[in-house]
Design a protein around this motif. Sequence first.
Motif, PDB file in Angstrom:
ATOM      1  N   ALA A   1      78.329  30.075 -20.363  1.00  0.00           N
ATOM      2  CA  ALA A   1      76.955  30.520 -19.136  1.00  0.00           C
ATOM      3  C   ALA A   1      77.109  32.156 -19.311  1.00  0.00           C
ATOM      4  O   ALA A   1      76.626  32.973 -19.415  1.00  0.00           O
ATOM      5  CB  ALA A   1      76.982  30.204 -17.945  1.00  0.00           C
TER       6      ALA A   1
ATOM      7  N   ILE B   1      67.072  27.435 -18.015  1.00  0.00           N
ATOM      8  CA  ILE B   1      67.361  26.411 -18.677  1.00  0.00           C
ATOM      9  C   ILE B   1      68.179  26.432 -19.473  1.00  0.00           C
ATOM     10  O   ILE B   1      69.833  25.136 -18.826  1.00  0.00           O
ATOM     11  CB  ILE B   1      65.733  25.102 -19.064  1.00  0.00           C
ATOM     12  CG1 ILE B   1      64.945  25.014 -18.276  1.00  0.00           C
ATOM     13  CG2 ILE B   1      66.192  23.764 -19.210  1.00  0.00           C
ATOM     14  CD1 ILE B   1      64.121  24.050 -18.524  1.00  0.00           C
ATOM     15  N   ILE B   2      68.977  26.514 -20.379  1.00  0.00           N
ATOM     16  CA  ILE B   2      69.517  26.641 -20.849  1.00  0.00           C
ATOM     17  C   ILE B   2      71.036  27.476 -20.521  1.00  0.00           C
ATOM     18  O   ILE B   2      71.823  26.877 -20.924  1.00  0.00           O
ATOM     19  CB  ILE B   2      69.640  27.801 -22.628  1.00  0.00           C
ATOM     20  CG1 ILE B   2      68.501  27.137 -22.830  1.00  0.00           C
ATOM     21  CG2 ILE B   2      70.600  28.063 -23.439  1.00  0.00           C
ATOM     22  CD1 ILE B   2      68.565  25.902 -23.631  1.00  0.00           C
TER      23      ILE B   2
ATOM     24  N   LEU C   1      71.605  26.808 -17.291  1.00  0.00           N
ATOM     25  CA  LEU C   1      72.288  25.907 -16.689  1.00  0.00           C
ATOM     26  C   LEU C   1      73.002  24.918 -17.526  1.00  0.00           C
ATOM     27  O   LEU C   1      74.020  24.023 -17.464  1.00  0.00           O
ATOM     28  CB  LEU C   1      71.236  24.778 -16.198  1.00  0.00           C
ATOM     29  CG  LEU C   1      70.676  26.171 -15.184  1.00  0.00           C
ATOM     30  CD1 LEU C   1      69.753  25.340 -14.003  1.00  0.00           C
ATOM     31  CD2 LEU C   1      71.771  26.835 -14.049  1.00  0.00           C
ATOM     32  N   VAL C   2      72.220  24.224 -18.887  1.00  0.00           N
ATOM     33  CA  VAL C   2      73.081  23.387 -19.062  1.00  0.00           C
ATOM     34  C   VAL C   2      74.635  24.429 -20.119  1.00  0.00           C
ATOM     35  O   VAL C   2      75.152  23.172 -20.095  1.00  0.00           O
ATOM     36  CB  VAL C   2      72.179  23.669 -21.020  1.00  0.00           C
ATOM     37  CG1 VAL C   2      72.543  22.569 -22.073  1.00  0.00           C
ATOM     38  CG2 VAL C   2      70.748  22.500 -20.744  1.00  0.00           C
ATOM     39  N   TYR C   3      74.753  25.309 -20.435  1.00  0.00           N
ATOM     40  CA  TYR C   3      75.571  25.878 -20.791  1.00  0.00           C
ATOM     41  C   TYR C   3      76.920  25.707 -19.491  1.00  0.00           C
ATOM     42  O   TYR C   3      77.863  25.535 -19.879  1.00  0.00           O
ATOM     43  CB  TYR C   3      75.814  27.355 -21.375  1.00  0.00           C
ATOM     44  CG  TYR C   3      75.014  27.361 -22.739  1.00  0.00           C
ATOM     45  CD1 TYR C   3      75.087  26.707 -23.114  1.00  0.00           C
ATOM     46  CD2 TYR C   3      73.924  28.630 -22.982  1.00  0.00           C
ATOM     47  CE1 TYR C   3      74.736  26.488 -24.702  1.00  0.00           C
ATOM     48  CE2 TYR C   3      73.767  28.589 -24.345  1.00  0.00           C
ATOM     49  CZ  TYR C   3      74.025  27.458 -25.056  1.00  0.00           C
ATOM     50  OH  TYR C   3      73.124  27.578 -26.594  1.00  0.00           O
TER      51      TYR C   3
ATOM     52  N   TRP D   1      76.926  23.476 -17.342  1.00  0.00           N
ATOM     53  CA  TRP D   1      76.944  22.293 -17.558  1.00  0.00           C
ATOM     54  C   TRP D   1      78.180  22.059 -18.733  1.00  0.00           C
ATOM     55  O   TRP D   1      79.118  20.780 -18.555  1.00  0.00           O
ATOM     56  CB  TRP D   1      75.955  21.138 -17.217  1.00  0.00           C
ATOM     57  CG  TRP D   1      76.606  19.651 -17.381  1.00  0.00           C
ATOM     58  CD1 TRP D   1      77.052  18.681 -16.703  1.00  0.00           C
ATOM     59  CD2 TRP D   1      76.552  18.975 -18.747  1.00  0.00           C
ATOM     60  NE1 TRP D   1      76.937  17.633 -16.933  1.00  0.00           N
ATOM     61  CE2 TRP D   1      76.484  17.889 -18.195  1.00  0.00           C
ATOM     62  CE3 TRP D   1      76.096  19.236 -20.284  1.00  0.00           C
ATOM     63  CZ2 TRP D   1      76.687  16.212 -19.560  1.00  0.00           C
ATOM     64  CZ3 TRP D   1      76.047  18.069 -21.005  1.00  0.00           C
ATOM     65  CH2 TRP D   1      76.644  16.891 -20.937  1.00  0.00           C
ATOM     66  N   MET D   2      77.931  22.324 -19.876  1.00  0.00           N
ATOM     67  CA  MET D   2      78.203  21.990 -21.014  1.00  0.00           C
ATOM     68  C   MET D   2      80.411  22.950 -21.004  1.00  0.00           C
ATOM     69  O   MET D   2      80.926  22.288 -21.507  1.00  0.00           O
ATOM     70  CB  MET D   2      77.826  22.710 -22.102  1.00  0.00           C
ATOM     71  CG  MET D   2      76.643  21.787 -22.783  1.00  0.00           C
ATOM     72  SD  MET D   2      75.863  22.323 -24.453  1.00  0.00           S
ATOM     73  CE  MET D   2      77.296  21.952 -25.325  1.00  0.00           C
TER      74      MET D   2
ATOM     75  N   TRP E   1      73.969  23.081 -32.863  1.00  0.00           N
ATOM     76  CA  TRP E   1      74.461  24.362 -31.859  1.00  0.00           C
ATOM     77  C   TRP E   1      73.460  25.192 -30.837  1.00  0.00           C
ATOM     78  O   TRP E   1      73.392  25.490 -29.679  1.00  0.00           O
ATOM     79  CB  TRP E   1      75.871  24.378 -31.070  1.00  0.00           C
ATOM     80  CG  TRP E   1      76.653  23.310 -31.782  1.00  0.00           C
ATOM     81  CD1 TRP E   1      77.393  23.655 -32.904  1.00  0.00           C
ATOM     82  CD2 TRP E   1      77.391  22.611 -31.401  1.00  0.00           C
ATOM     83  NE1 TRP E   1      77.760  22.373 -33.043  1.00  0.00           N
ATOM     84  CE2 TRP E   1      78.434  21.872 -31.690  1.00  0.00           C
ATOM     85  CE3 TRP E   1      76.961  22.426 -29.846  1.00  0.00           C
ATOM     86  CZ2 TRP E   1      78.544  21.146 -31.317  1.00  0.00           C
ATOM     87  CZ3 TRP E   1      77.170  21.558 -29.522  1.00  0.00           C
ATOM     88  CH2 TRP E   1      78.357  20.235 -29.955  1.00  0.00           C
TER      89      TRP E   1
ATOM     90  N   PHE F   1      70.270  25.931 -28.732  1.00  0.00           N
ATOM     91  CA  PHE F   1      69.922  25.567 -27.934  1.00  0.00           C
ATOM     92  C   PHE F   1      68.347  26.341 -27.991  1.00  0.00           C
ATOM     93  O   PHE F   1      67.289  25.849 -27.669  1.00  0.00           O
ATOM     94  CB  PHE F   1      70.080  24.556 -26.772  1.00  0.00           C
ATOM     95  CG  PHE F   1      71.348  23.965 -27.169  1.00  0.00           C
ATOM     96  CD1 PHE F   1      71.842  23.063 -28.012  1.00  0.00           C
ATOM     97  CD2 PHE F   1      72.673  23.899 -26.613  1.00  0.00           C
ATOM     98  CE1 PHE F   1      72.126  22.444 -28.660  1.00  0.00           C
ATOM     99  CE2 PHE F   1      74.066  23.258 -26.868  1.00  0.00           C
ATOM    100  CZ  PHE F   1      73.741  22.357 -27.679  1.00  0.00           C
ATOM    101  N   TYR F   2      68.680  27.192 -27.140  1.00  0.00           N
ATOM    102  CA  TYR F   2      67.636  29.011 -27.128  1.00  0.00           C
ATOM    103  C   TYR F   2      66.828  28.690 -27.447  1.00  0.00           C
ATOM    104  O   TYR F   2      65.069  28.728 -27.884  1.00  0.00           O
ATOM    105  CB  TYR F   2      68.767  30.404 -27.195  1.00  0.00           C
ATOM    106  CG  TYR F   2      67.364  30.793 -26.116  1.00  0.00           C
ATOM    107  CD1 TYR F   2      66.652  30.852 -24.823  1.00  0.00           C
ATOM    108  CD2 TYR F   2      66.375  32.053 -26.954  1.00  0.00           C
ATOM    109  CE1 TYR F   2      66.050  31.656 -24.120  1.00  0.00           C
ATOM    110  CE2 TYR F   2      65.958  32.938 -26.694  1.00  0.00           C
ATOM    111  CZ  TYR F   2      65.949  32.469 -25.188  1.00  0.00           C
ATOM    112  OH  TYR F   2      64.575  33.785 -24.267  1.00  0.00           O
TER     113      TYR F   2
ATOM    114  N   ALA G   1      64.580  26.204 -27.494  1.00  0.00           N
ATOM    115  CA  ALA G   1      63.772  25.846 -26.143  1.00  0.00           C
ATOM    116  C   ALA G   1      62.931  27.052 -26.059  1.00  0.00           C
ATOM    117  O   ALA G   1      61.325  26.440 -25.619  1.00  0.00           O
ATOM    118  CB  ALA G   1      64.604  26.505 -24.871  1.00  0.00           C
TER     119      ALA G   1
END
Length: 437
Positions: free
Chosen positions: A122, A212-213, A215-217, A219-220, A413, A415-416, A419
């Motif tokens: 993140a 959102i991305i 927060l995903v990072y 979590w990852m 990988w 993601f953004y 998104a």
Amino acid sequence: MKGGLLALSPLLVFVVLYLLTSIVAGDFYRVPITVAFLAASVYAIVLPLLPALLPGRKRTRWTALRQRLDVFSRGAGNLQMMLMVWIFVLAGAFANTARAMGSVDATVSLTLAVIPPQMLLAGLFAAACFISLSIGTSVGTIVALTPIAAGVAQQTGAEAALVAAVVVGGSFFGDNLSFISDTTIIATQTQGCRQSDKFRVNSFIVIPAAVIILLVYVWMGRGISVPTDTGQVQFWLVLPYLAVLATAILGLHVMGVLTLGIVLTGIVGLSTGAFADVFAWMQAMGDGIVSMGELIIITMMAGGLLETVKEQGGIDFIITRLTRHLHGKRGAELAIGMLVAVVNLCTANNTVAIITVGGIARQIGERFQLDPRKCASLLDTFSCTVQGLIPYGAQVLMAAGLAQLNPVSIVPWLFYPWAIGIAATLAILLRYPRRYS
């Protein structure tokens, strides 16, 4: 033989040779991307010459061949391609000299010491977003952050392609939103609106996706194993990267930023003993330039290939087909998004894609009474989506080269870019934001 699917067939040759054969083989390293581009380029040059290859037309044959080679060379050596080549040269020299003198290791240690372990991914994403928003260029952001990200991946055991993708994705945040981004400037100029208005509309669309991305990072990043002893940070060795980041944020051109970085690696490296002498510094520069050779070849062949497609009417064919049957505001906005996306897919340059379809997008907008501020946002966002996902785009190629990865390995990988593409599509279907729809 102008126009139609035949004009687009060189791109299909490339896709079949590289992507499909690699998928069948189960290994993207099996088919060198340079070979795929070479085969597609030869096909693109020979294809329009078929009538001239008939017996008894020797003079016409060689004249036509020379004309096709001229078209290919014009695309391979146009101003934008050559600028990218020089950026590759300087980026390679800076990245390797910084790596040779220990700047990457020192910067990684500093990063690990400052950013909480669970925030590594993140933190890199947020840094890329901030830098790209400040300097208005994805390439400059990738040049500055990718070597650091690659070092972080090596130290932490994280997937190198994932970490590189985090930087690439964040770099498109600013490429899409920044006031000084060339895509923003061109999108607003072609649609006749102010940059501040386009920024406001664009923010409603992409900032939720960025959150959102992020927060995903977060979590990852929970599972990343961070070394507890990062060692003593040698701040002198970090200075070249800090200077590159600072000057990039201040708006210095990416070539000036890289040149300054190279000079600083020499000054710091020689003064600290990281380089034994000037010749060791020069050797590190030379090795870095040579390491970019494949990327330079890919860039030039891609430019030549796409110029032949354009000259044969392939781009015009796409534009004409996508605008034949439009119904309603949603259909018009989707057509604008598809136009710039497809042209970007063919040109591998989001700036060129917006220039190519900007005038048509404005005509569509006026015909269907679309808000020009939203049209500009859609042009920019969809172009950044495609540019951020294609493995032969300058940004992914640059990140792959600096991180020593295959460009295709980064794509899953990213993601953004996905998104913001989804967010832009939802903005069309849901008529969001309402005020500008």
